[in-house]
Design an enzyme around this catalytic site. Structure first.
Site, PDB file in Angstrom:
ATOM      1  N   GLY A  73       2.615  -4.669   1.184  1.00 41.14           N
ATOM      2  CA  GLY A  73       1.241  -5.120   0.990  1.00 41.14           C
ATOM      3  C   GLY A  73       0.931  -5.433  -0.467  1.00 41.14           C
TER       4      GLY A  73
ATOM      5  N   GLY B 281       2.912   6.359   6.795  1.00 39.23           N
ATOM      6  CA  GLY B 281       2.163   6.783   7.979  1.00 39.23           C
ATOM      7  C   GLY B 281       0.674   6.858   7.721  1.00 39.23           C
TER       8      GLY B 281
ATOM      9  N   HIS C 186      -3.286   2.360   9.442  1.00 40.66           N
ATOM     10  CA  HIS C 186      -4.589   1.714   9.610  1.00 40.66           C
ATOM     11  C   HIS C 186      -4.344   0.219   9.808  1.00 40.66           C
ATOM     12  CE1 HIS C 186      -3.953   0.509   5.464  1.00 40.66           C
ATOM     13  NE2 HIS C 186      -3.892   1.772   5.082  1.00 40.66           N
TER      14      HIS C 186
ATOM     15  N   SER D 207      -7.013   2.205   3.128  1.00 37.51           N
ATOM     16  CA  SER D 207      -6.013   3.101   2.568  1.00 37.51           C
ATOM     17  C   SER D 207      -5.985   4.375   3.402  1.00 37.51           C
ATOM     18  CB  SER D 207      -6.389   3.455   1.122  1.00 37.51           C
ATOM     19  OG  SER D 207      -5.648   4.578   0.698  1.00 37.51           O
TER      20      SER D 207
ATOM     21  N   GLY E 147      -4.452  -2.194   7.902  1.00 40.27           N
ATOM     22  CA  GLY E 147      -3.643  -2.831   6.858  1.00 40.27           C
ATOM     23  C   GLY E 147      -2.167  -2.772   7.225  1.00 40.27           C
ATOM     24  N   HIS E 148      -1.711  -1.571   7.592  1.00 39.98           N
ATOM     25  CA  HIS E 148      -0.303  -1.431   8.005  1.00 39.98           C
ATOM     26  C   HIS E 148      -0.008  -2.330   9.222  1.00 39.98           C
ATOM     27  CE1 HIS E 148      -1.032   2.767   6.274  1.00 39.98           C
ATOM     28  NE2 HIS E 148      -0.044   2.321   5.530  1.00 39.98           N
TER      29      HIS E 148
ATOM     30  N   GLN F  56       8.324  10.418  -4.443  1.00 36.45           N
ATOM     31  CA  GLN F  56       7.395   9.490  -5.106  1.00 36.45           C
ATOM     32  C   GLN F  56       6.051  10.131  -5.418  1.00 36.45           C
ATOM     33  OE1 GLN F  56       7.546   6.767  -1.636  1.00 36.45           O
ATOM     34  NE2 GLN F  56       5.388   6.395  -2.049  1.00 36.45           N
TER      35      GLN F  56
ATOM     36  N   GLN G  37       4.002  -2.117  -6.884  1.00 34.19           N
ATOM     37  CA  GLN G  37       5.136  -1.686  -6.058  1.00 34.19           C
ATOM     38  C   GLN G  37       5.946  -2.900  -5.600  1.00 34.19           C
ATOM     39  OE1 GLN G  37       5.162   1.528  -2.888  1.00 34.19           O
ATOM     40  NE2 GLN G  37       4.679  -0.251  -1.636  1.00 34.19           N
TER      41      GLN G  37
ATOM     42  N   ASP H 112      -0.443  -2.652  -2.928  1.00 35.16           N
ATOM     43  CA  ASP H 112       0.391  -1.971  -3.925  1.00 35.16           C
ATOM     44  C   ASP H 112       1.132  -3.048  -4.715  1.00 35.16           C
ATOM     45  OD1 ASP H 112       0.242   1.062  -3.081  1.00 35.16           O
ATOM     46  OD2 ASP H 112       0.357  -0.115  -1.257  1.00 35.16           O
TER      47      ASP H 112
HETATM   48  P1  AMP Z   1       1.756   3.162   2.474  1.00 38.75           P
HETATM   49  O1  AMP Z   1       1.854   3.830   3.792  1.00 38.75           O
HETATM   50  O2  AMP Z   1       0.456   3.398   1.766  1.00 38.75           O
HETATM   51  O3  AMP Z   1       2.978   3.314   1.615  1.00 38.75           O
HETATM   52  O4  AMP Z   1       1.710   1.613   2.809  1.00 38.75           O
HETATM   53  C1  AMP Z   1       2.760   0.999   3.524  1.00 38.75           C
HETATM   54  C2  AMP Z   1       2.656  -0.489   3.329  1.00 38.75           C
HETATM   55  O5  AMP Z   1       1.386  -0.960   3.778  1.00 38.75           O
HETATM   56  C3  AMP Z   1       2.763  -0.867   1.836  1.00 38.75           C
HETATM   57  O6  AMP Z   1       3.540  -2.058   1.728  1.00 38.75           O
HETATM   58  C4  AMP Z   1       1.324  -1.114   1.462  1.00 38.75           C
HETATM   59  O7  AMP Z   1       1.170  -2.010   0.381  1.00 38.75           O
HETATM   60  C5  AMP Z   1       0.761  -1.691   2.748  1.00 38.75           C
HETATM   61  N1  AMP Z   1      -0.686  -1.503   2.787  1.00 38.75           N
HETATM   62  C6  AMP Z   1      -1.378  -0.367   2.494  1.00 38.75           C
HETATM   63  N2  AMP Z   1      -2.705  -0.599   2.573  1.00 38.75           N
HETATM   64  C7  AMP Z   1      -2.851  -1.894   2.907  1.00 38.75           C
HETATM   65  C8  AMP Z   1      -3.978  -2.742   3.129  1.00 38.75           C
HETATM   66  N3  AMP Z   1      -5.223  -2.303   3.003  1.00 38.75           N
HETATM   67  N4  AMP Z   1      -3.752  -4.035   3.483  1.00 38.75           N
HETATM   68  C9  AMP Z   1      -2.479  -4.510   3.608  1.00 38.75           C
HETATM   69  N5  AMP Z   1      -1.385  -3.760   3.407  1.00 38.75           N
HETATM   70  C10 AMP Z   1      -1.563  -2.477   3.057  1.00 38.75           C
END
Ligand code: AMP
Length: 279
Positions: free
Chosen positions: A147, A31, A34, A185, A36-37, A61, A153, A150
């Protein structure tokens, strides 16, 4: 958008769609969404017919309880954003829906989970594989998107999928960045205006390494990068590594695919970033 907090209701909904031939794509997140998500959701829409996004701040985690407590949870805004990009299904369970009392188990996917991020955040990837395995089991996606942000990951989850023969295709999506290069992020909201400026040293250094890369010069490039980042005010380097893109072991001149990865604390905020060198 259909919004589920209970796994049984979600499974019932998805089973009907699958019976009608839907191709289910899945974007798991913590959650605080942004661009990216949202880029993952948009890519997912091109690859399948129904996009499921999960929002779950997975406690297992987080190795630092303060980090877990501080993690942003703007669920109303997130729902708005998902509706704006026409996401089909949101799964937003509570902790009790995902875990039984005192539930304790983990998968052992081998040495990869103890390198880099794993070394600095003990147990982190055990928590990640635990929750992603549970989520895959609930959603049963045809395709799951993660993404490059990570990078480790993605490798960890790929290893889990291959070891357990899970019937899901994984797709890695590029890093979305702010106009000045900072990797997007959910944690960036914790950066003060000064931190925000100093944080740019991470993407700038990664970019420089990509452009100046020479396989005969790896240790020198790595040392230079470490020095530049460590000299930036307010930035505390955790690691900078030029690694083999498949194993994440330190690269040497015989390595075939290279990735540079960095983690640092900027002010009070821990940030990670990386660049694929030979893409
Ligand atoms: P998170 O909520 O941080 O666990 O991210 C969820 C998914 O979004 C993960 O697969 C991340 O790698 C991806 N993600 C996070 N930040 C970015 C970004 N700046 N650009 C692309 N994907 C992202």
């Amino acid at each position: 958008m259909e919004n589920f907090t209970k796994k049984a209701a979600l499974q019932q909904h998805l089973a009907k769609l699958k019976a009608d031939g839907a191709v289910i794509t899945f974007v798991p997140t913590l959650g605080a969404l942004h661009a990216g998500h949202l880029s993952l959701i948009k890519r997912a829409q091109k690859l399948g017919s129904i996009v499921v996004c999960s929002i779950f701040v997975n406690p297992t985690q987080f190795n630092d309880p303060k980090d877990l407590e501080m993690y942003p949870r703007p669920i109303a805004d997130d729902i708005q954003k998902l509706k704006q990009v026409n996401c089909d299904v949101l799964f937003n369970p509570g902790v009790n829906e995902m875990y039984a009392d005192n539930e304790k188990w983990h998968l052992d996917i081998g040495g990869l989970e103890g390198l880099l991020e794993g070394k600095f955040r003990p147990g982190h990837y055990q928590g990640v594989t635990q929750v992603v395995h549970k989520l895959f089991d609930i959603v049963k996606p045809d395709i799951a998107l993660f993404g490059q942000k990570d990078y480790q990951q993605f490798l960890v989850i790929s290893r889990m999928v291959s070891l357990l023969n899970l019937p899901v295709k994984l797709v890695m999506c590029p890093i979305e960045r702010e106009a000045d290069g900072l990797a997007m992020s959910s944690r960036n909201i914790h950066l003060s205006p000064a931190d925000r400026k100093h944080a740019l040293i991470l993407s700038k250094t990664l970019n420089k390494i990509k452009h100046e890369f020479n396989p005969d010069n790896i240790s020198q490039l790595k040392q230079q990068a470490e020095a530049v980042i460590s000299n930036e005010p307010g930035v505390e380097l955790a690691y900078f590594e030029i690694a083999d893109g498949d194993t994440l072991h330190p690269a040497d001149k015989n390595t075939k695919s290279f990735v540079a990865l960095v983690a640092a604390k900027v002010g009070k905020t821990r940030l990670i970033d990386n660049v694929i060198i030979n893409d």
